[in-house]
Write a protein that holds these residues in place. Structure first.
Motif, mmCIF file in Angstrom:
data_model
loop_
_atom_site.group_PDB
_atom_site.id
_atom_site.type_symbol
_atom_site.label_atom_id
_atom_site.label_comp_id
_atom_site.label_asym_id
_atom_site.label_seq_id
_atom_site.Cartn_x
_atom_site.Cartn_y
_atom_site.Cartn_z
ATOM 1 N N VAL A 132 42.558 36.841 37.895
ATOM 2 C CA VAL A 132 41.891 37.489 39.024
ATOM 3 C C VAL A 132 42.739 37.287 40.277
ATOM 4 O O VAL A 132 43.099 36.165 40.616
ATOM 5 C CB VAL A 132 40.481 36.918 39.261
ATOM 6 C CG1 VAL A 132 39.806 37.636 40.430
ATOM 7 C CG2 VAL A 132 39.627 37.023 37.999
ATOM 8 N N GLN B 154 43.327 40.823 35.186
ATOM 9 C CA GLN B 154 42.281 41.703 34.690
ATOM 10 C C GLN B 154 41.502 42.354 35.828
ATOM 11 O O GLN B 154 41.143 43.523 35.744
ATOM 12 C CB GLN B 154 41.302 40.906 33.812
ATOM 13 C CG GLN B 154 41.947 40.199 32.643
ATOM 14 C CD GLN B 154 42.511 41.146 31.623
ATOM 15 O OE1 GLN B 154 41.775 41.810 30.896
ATOM 16 N NE2 GLN B 154 43.834 41.237 31.568
ATOM 17 N N LEU B 155 41.251 41.584 36.871
ATOM 18 C CA LEU B 155 40.447 42.080 37.980
ATOM 19 C C LEU B 155 41.135 41.823 39.312
ATOM 20 O O LEU B 155 41.744 40.772 39.510
ATOM 21 C CB LEU B 155 39.083 41.384 38.007
ATOM 22 C CG LEU B 155 38.092 41.702 36.891
ATOM 23 C CD1 LEU B 155 36.874 40.797 37.014
ATOM 24 C CD2 LEU B 155 37.676 43.165 36.935
ATOM 25 N N TYR C 285 35.488 45.039 43.855
ATOM 26 C CA TYR C 285 36.224 44.603 42.668
ATOM 27 C C TYR C 285 36.637 45.826 41.863
ATOM 28 O O TYR C 285 35.994 46.880 41.928
ATOM 29 C CB TYR C 285 35.377 43.649 41.812
ATOM 30 C CG TYR C 285 34.229 44.298 41.058
ATOM 31 C CD1 TYR C 285 34.371 44.696 39.727
ATOM 32 C CD2 TYR C 285 32.989 44.509 41.668
ATOM 33 C CE1 TYR C 285 33.315 45.289 39.030
ATOM 34 C CE2 TYR C 285 31.937 45.093 40.989
ATOM 35 C CZ TYR C 285 32.105 45.480 39.670
ATOM 36 O OH TYR C 285 31.067 46.062 38.978
ATOM 37 N N TYR C 286 37.716 45.694 41.095
ATOM 38 C CA TYR C 286 38.178 46.795 40.243
ATOM 39 C C TYR C 286 39.141 46.237 39.203
ATOM 40 O O TYR C 286 39.680 45.132 39.349
ATOM 41 C CB TYR C 286 38.848 47.906 41.056
ATOM 42 C CG TYR C 286 39.928 47.469 42.014
ATOM 43 C CD1 TYR C 286 41.276 47.530 41.678
ATOM 44 C CD2 TYR C 286 39.598 47.009 43.289
ATOM 45 C CE1 TYR C 286 42.263 47.136 42.571
ATOM 46 C CE2 TYR C 286 40.570 46.614 44.189
ATOM 47 C CZ TYR C 286 41.905 46.676 43.830
ATOM 48 O OH TYR C 286 42.882 46.285 44.707
ATOM 49 N N SER C 287 39.349 47.005 38.154
ATOM 50 C CA SER C 287 40.194 46.547 37.052
ATOM 51 C C SER C 287 41.662 46.817 37.352
ATOM 52 O O SER C 287 42.010 47.717 38.132
ATOM 53 C CB SER C 287 39.797 47.244 35.747
ATOM 54 O OG SER C 287 39.870 48.649 35.893
ATOM 55 N N SER D 266 36.906 51.327 43.110
ATOM 56 C CA SER D 266 36.608 49.924 43.395
ATOM 57 C C SER D 266 35.131 49.855 43.753
ATOM 58 O O SER D 266 34.605 50.752 44.406
ATOM 59 C CB SER D 266 37.476 49.393 44.533
ATOM 60 O OG SER D 266 37.162 50.050 45.752
ATOM 61 N N ILE E 104 34.585 44.215 30.633
ATOM 62 C CA ILE E 104 35.797 45.018 30.773
ATOM 63 C C ILE E 104 36.026 45.712 29.444
ATOM 64 O O ILE E 104 36.032 45.060 28.392
ATOM 65 C CB ILE E 104 37.014 44.153 31.141
ATOM 66 C CG1 ILE E 104 36.876 43.614 32.561
ATOM 67 C CG2 ILE E 104 38.313 44.959 31.022
ATOM 68 C CD1 ILE E 104 38.016 42.724 33.003
ATOM 69 N N VAL F 121 36.347 48.507 34.072
ATOM 70 C CA VAL F 121 35.330 47.493 34.328
ATOM 71 C C VAL F 121 34.014 48.196 34.647
ATOM 72 O O VAL F 121 33.994 49.243 35.300
ATOM 73 C CB VAL F 121 35.747 46.550 35.474
ATOM 74 C CG1 VAL F 121 35.885 47.281 36.804
ATOM 75 C CG2 VAL F 121 34.774 45.375 35.592
#
Length: 344
Positions: free
Chosen positions: A134, A171-172, A183-185, A194, A229, A240
């Protein structure tokens, strides 16, 4: 009124993460990141210090592939052969938060891939079992959050694949200016994808302090990484889930575990119903008391469409059926595939 600086925002976030059980570690470059990775993998798996030969197996495995391929490796077990001739599978990420080791570091410096003397320094990085999973980019209050989003895009292009390339395991991403947090992948190319985190009543949690408490506590973050995810096979990208999708999945799974009654989840057109239903089905297949997951649609064209879309998330994960005889045979088979059929 004093404006909170980016440095203050960063320091306050780290203190809050310490309170949530993240251990502080100073990592200045990727060499130190790699050294810490070895120690954390050994600790998480209960291993004695790995020899150079043993560690080479692990790092050779980790240092191959695209972001998508690394995401799959992250979730798989790896067979390591020890110098004494024995072997054992080790994990890199457990769905049980108590088995993982969580750390926080900041201001890791990485040279750019064009070797022009430029470097990038990343604000806050969360490590799980030593892997940077992250990345949090912060801007001081009053600045547009889009600047943090664009910065993560630049890092992806210019810095994440230098050296060992361990930042390919992110991953994030989380971006915040203190009052607005998203947050977003990894791989997301537009800020529209996001998302703010929200509570079960769909009230957005925007403040970084509240977001951290709700989203970055170890149990929730582990669930986000291991359950919410999706690895989208057809485009080789990470997706995600949004908050309402996660609450829907959790509601479906809880109801399946605790009730013999029916239930419903109401989503609108374009809200991601296929991803929601796929993740709910995938998680339910892992419940010991569930022997089969049957996905029933009300039109023949949806049978084909749903099977195609489910298989796009995970290849060969679905059995479709065209008649009752085939359905009866599929129900009797002992495998963990979904069955997609119609009321016809």
């Amino acid at each position: 009124m004093t404006v909170q600086s980016e440095a203050q925002l960063e320091n306050d976030l780290i203190v809050q993460l310490n309170g949530l059980g993240y251990a502080n570690i100073t990592i200045k470059d990727e060499s130190a990141l790699l050294s810490n990775l070895k120690t954390q993998i050994e600790h998480a798996n209960g291993l004695a210090p790995l020899s150079l030969t043993e560690w080479k197996q692990v790092i050779s495995h980790l240092n191959t592939g695209t972001v998508f391929e690394r995401a799959k490796n992250l979730r798989d077990l790896f067979p390591i052969k020890f110098d004494d001739g024995t072997s054992r599978h080790i994990f890199f990420l457990s769905d049980d938060a108590t088995k993982n080791k969580y750390q926080v570091t900041n201001q890791i410096t990485v040279d750019h891939r064009d070797h022009n003397g430029r470097t990038s320094r990343f604000d806050v990085t969360l490590l799980v079992n030593g892997l940077p999973l992250v990345q949090i980019e912060l801007k001081k209050r009053g600045m547009e959050i889009a600047e943090a989003f664009n910065q993560t895009l630049r890092y992806t292009r210019e810095a994440y694949w230098v050296g060992q390339g361990l930042f390919g395991f992110i991953q994030l991403f989380i971006i915040s200016n203190g009052v607005n947090t998203r947050y977003y992948s990894n791989g997301t190319q537009h800020i529209d994808f996001s998302f703010p985190w929200a509570d079960v009543n769909n009230k957005n949690i925007n403040e970084i302090v509240d977001f951290t408490e709700a989203f970055l506590n170890q149990n929730h973050l582990t669930a986000m990484l291991t359950q919410f995810i999706a690895l989208y096979e057809s485009s080789k990208t990470l997706m995600v889930l949004r908050p309402y999708q996660i609450y829907a999945v959790q509601g479906i799974v809880h109801h399946a575990k605790t009730s013999e009654c029916n239930g419903y989840i109401w989503h609108t057109t374009g809200s991601g119903k296929t991803l929601t239903s796929f993740k709910a089905s995938q998680i339910m297949m892992q419940i010991p008391d569930v022997s089969k997951v049957l996905f029933v649609v009300d039109r023949n064209d949806l049978d084909t469409q749903t099977s195609k879309e489910f298989n796009a998330f995970k290849e060969d994960s679905v059995d479709s059926t065209t008649n009752t005889t085939a359905l009866v045979k599929q129900l009797d088979q002992r495998h963990d595939k979904l069955i997609v059929t119609t009321i016809q």
